[in-house]
Design a protein around this motif. Structure first.
Motif, short mmCIF file in Angstrom:
data_model
loop_
_atom_site.label_atom_id
_atom_site.label_comp_id
_atom_site.label_asym_id
_atom_site.label_seq_id
_atom_site.Cartn_x
_atom_site.Cartn_y
_atom_site.Cartn_z
N ILE A 133 83.37 -59.56 58.71
CA ILE A 133 83.77 -60.88 59.19
C ILE A 133 83.54 -61.00 60.69
O ILE A 133 83.14 -62.05 61.19
CB ILE A 133 85.25 -61.15 58.83
N PHE A 134 83.76 -59.91 61.42
CA PHE A 134 83.53 -59.92 62.86
C PHE A 134 82.08 -60.28 63.18
O PHE A 134 81.80 -61.16 64.00
CB PHE A 134 83.87 -58.56 63.46
N PHE A 135 81.15 -59.63 62.51
CA PHE A 135 79.74 -59.90 62.82
C PHE A 135 79.28 -61.25 62.28
O PHE A 135 78.40 -61.88 62.86
CB PHE A 135 78.86 -58.76 62.32
N ASP A 136 79.88 -61.71 61.19
CA ASP A 136 79.60 -63.08 60.74
C ASP A 136 80.01 -64.08 61.82
O ASP A 136 79.30 -65.05 62.10
CB ASP A 136 80.35 -63.38 59.44
N ARG A 137 81.17 -63.81 62.42
CA ARG A 137 81.66 -64.69 63.48
C ARG A 137 80.80 -64.58 64.73
O ARG A 137 80.52 -65.59 65.40
CB ARG A 137 83.12 -64.33 63.80
N VAL A 138 80.38 -63.38 65.06
CA VAL A 138 79.50 -63.15 66.21
C VAL A 138 78.22 -63.98 66.07
O VAL A 138 77.78 -64.63 67.02
CB VAL A 138 79.16 -61.64 66.33
N LEU A 139 77.64 -63.96 64.89
CA LEU A 139 76.41 -64.72 64.65
C LEU A 139 76.68 -66.22 64.66
O LEU A 139 75.89 -67.00 65.18
CB LEU A 139 75.79 -64.30 63.32
N HIS A 140 77.80 -66.61 64.08
CA HIS A 140 78.14 -68.03 64.02
C HIS A 140 78.34 -68.62 65.41
O HIS A 140 77.89 -69.74 65.70
CB HIS A 140 79.41 -68.23 63.19
N VAL A 141 78.99 -67.85 66.28
CA VAL A 141 79.24 -68.33 67.64
C VAL A 141 77.93 -68.44 68.43
O VAL A 141 77.80 -69.29 69.31
CB VAL A 141 80.24 -67.39 68.35
N GLY A 142 76.95 -67.58 68.09
CA GLY A 142 75.65 -67.72 68.73
C GLY A 142 75.18 -66.53 69.55
O GLY A 142 74.17 -66.63 70.24
N PHE A 143 75.86 -65.40 69.47
CA PHE A 143 75.40 -64.22 70.19
C PHE A 143 74.10 -63.71 69.56
O PHE A 143 73.97 -63.68 68.34
CB PHE A 143 76.46 -63.12 70.17
N VAL A 144 73.17 -63.29 70.41
CA VAL A 144 71.85 -62.88 69.91
C VAL A 144 71.60 -61.39 70.10
O VAL A 144 70.55 -60.87 69.70
CB VAL A 144 70.73 -63.69 70.60
N HIS A 145 72.56 -60.69 70.69
CA HIS A 145 72.42 -59.24 70.88
C HIS A 145 73.81 -58.67 71.12
O HIS A 145 74.68 -59.33 71.70
CB HIS A 145 71.51 -58.93 72.07
N LEU A 146 74.02 -57.43 70.70
CA LEU A 146 75.33 -56.82 70.85
C LEU A 146 75.76 -56.76 72.31
O LEU A 146 76.94 -56.98 72.63
CB LEU A 146 75.32 -55.40 70.26
N ASP A 147 74.82 -56.49 73.21
CA ASP A 147 75.15 -56.39 74.63
C ASP A 147 75.71 -57.70 75.20
O ASP A 147 76.37 -57.69 76.24
CB ASP A 147 73.91 -55.99 75.44
#
Length: 269
Positions: A202-216
């Motif tokens: 769920i964390f990474f789904d949210r990360v992608l949804h918010v718009g982050f394009v790289h872990l850094d």
């Protein structure tokens, strides 16, 4: 009325009840009455009559909480869902969810001036006077990151973001998450694996949804504060506290550090 079993004529009066006598002193729509009955039956079916009441549900709905309609709805779902922790059948879950969704939609909300969402929708879409013709409604503008744009621009932005995110998303779905699940299964029970892997997913789904394009580029504040707080109002089938969510994220990032040689201090760990 004279029956064939009696020689004496008898008169029977049909019982008549007003809406007020049925428990709605301020009047009620047909939907409200039906929803009360559906809730009462649901509580009886699940032996919850000593724990939940229609009045409690109506109070929760009338005094809804949250900074937005979506947050208020999620908070309401979290409240009632904890009373149904052992439902595994999908049809049962859908039935319970449908019952409470109807209650939310048809019971009055203080934030809506004592009206229900259903009533507000009816008001918004009522037919215009005969001498007026309904105007063609355009999609509303969208504000993203403090920038206002029209719907077409927003759709174009989403397509561009998905293209830029593709390598990051592939790494998450094809590499990171499968490896993390394998790592968890070597040391933990199925229940613990499900908890920590669920948080990671769920964390990474949210990360992608918010718009982050790289872990850094994932902000420390997003990891340490925003996501654990978001979890409380958006992940219905979980009772994890903010502290527990953050603890699970720490485990995830420790795995990332060990496996991919990434410094996680910048993420707050």
């Amino acid at each position: 009325y004279k029956t064939e079993f009696s020689h004496e004529g008898k008169t029977y009066e049909l019982a008549r009840f007003t809406v007020e006598q049925l428990g709605f002193p301020s009047g009620a729509t047909t939907e409200e009455i039906l929803d009360e009955k559906n809730l009462e039956k649901l509580f009886a079916d699940y032996t919850l009559t000593n724990k939940l009441s229609v009045k409690t549900i109506k109070d929760w709905i009338y005094n809804d909480e949250g900074d937005s309609a979506m947050e208020a709805s999620h908070l309401f779902q979290k409240k009632w869902f904890k009373y149904f922790p052992n439902i595994n059948d999908l049809d049962e879950i859908n039935h319970v969810l449908h019952t409470f969704t109807d209650a939310w939609n048809y019971f009055p909300h203080k934030s809506l001036s004592g009206k229900s969402p259903y009533q507000k929708v009816k008001e918004a879409y009522k037919e215009p006077p005969q001498n007026e013709t309904p105007s063609k409604k355009e999609m509303p503008n969208v504000v993203v990151g403090g920038i206002e744009m029209n719907w077409k621009e927003y759709e174009q932005m989403l397509k561009k973001m998905e293209k830029v995110q593709a390598p990051f998303k592939k790494w998450i779905k094809k590499d990171l998450l499968p490896e993390y699940e394998h790592y968890l299964r070597k040391s933990y029970t199925d229940k613990t694996v499900a908890k920590h892997f669920g948080v990671a997913n769920i964390f990474f789904d949210r990360v992608l949804h918010v718009g982050f394009v790289h872990l850094d580029l994932v902000r420390k504040a997003f990891i340490q504060k925003e996501f654990p707080k978001w979890w409380q109002t958006h992940v219905m089938m979980s009772n994890l506290s903010e502290k527990e969510v953050l603890s699970s994220l720490k485990r995830l990032f420790e795995f990332i550090s060990q496996t991919y040689d990434i410094d996680i201090k910048k993420f707050g760990f």
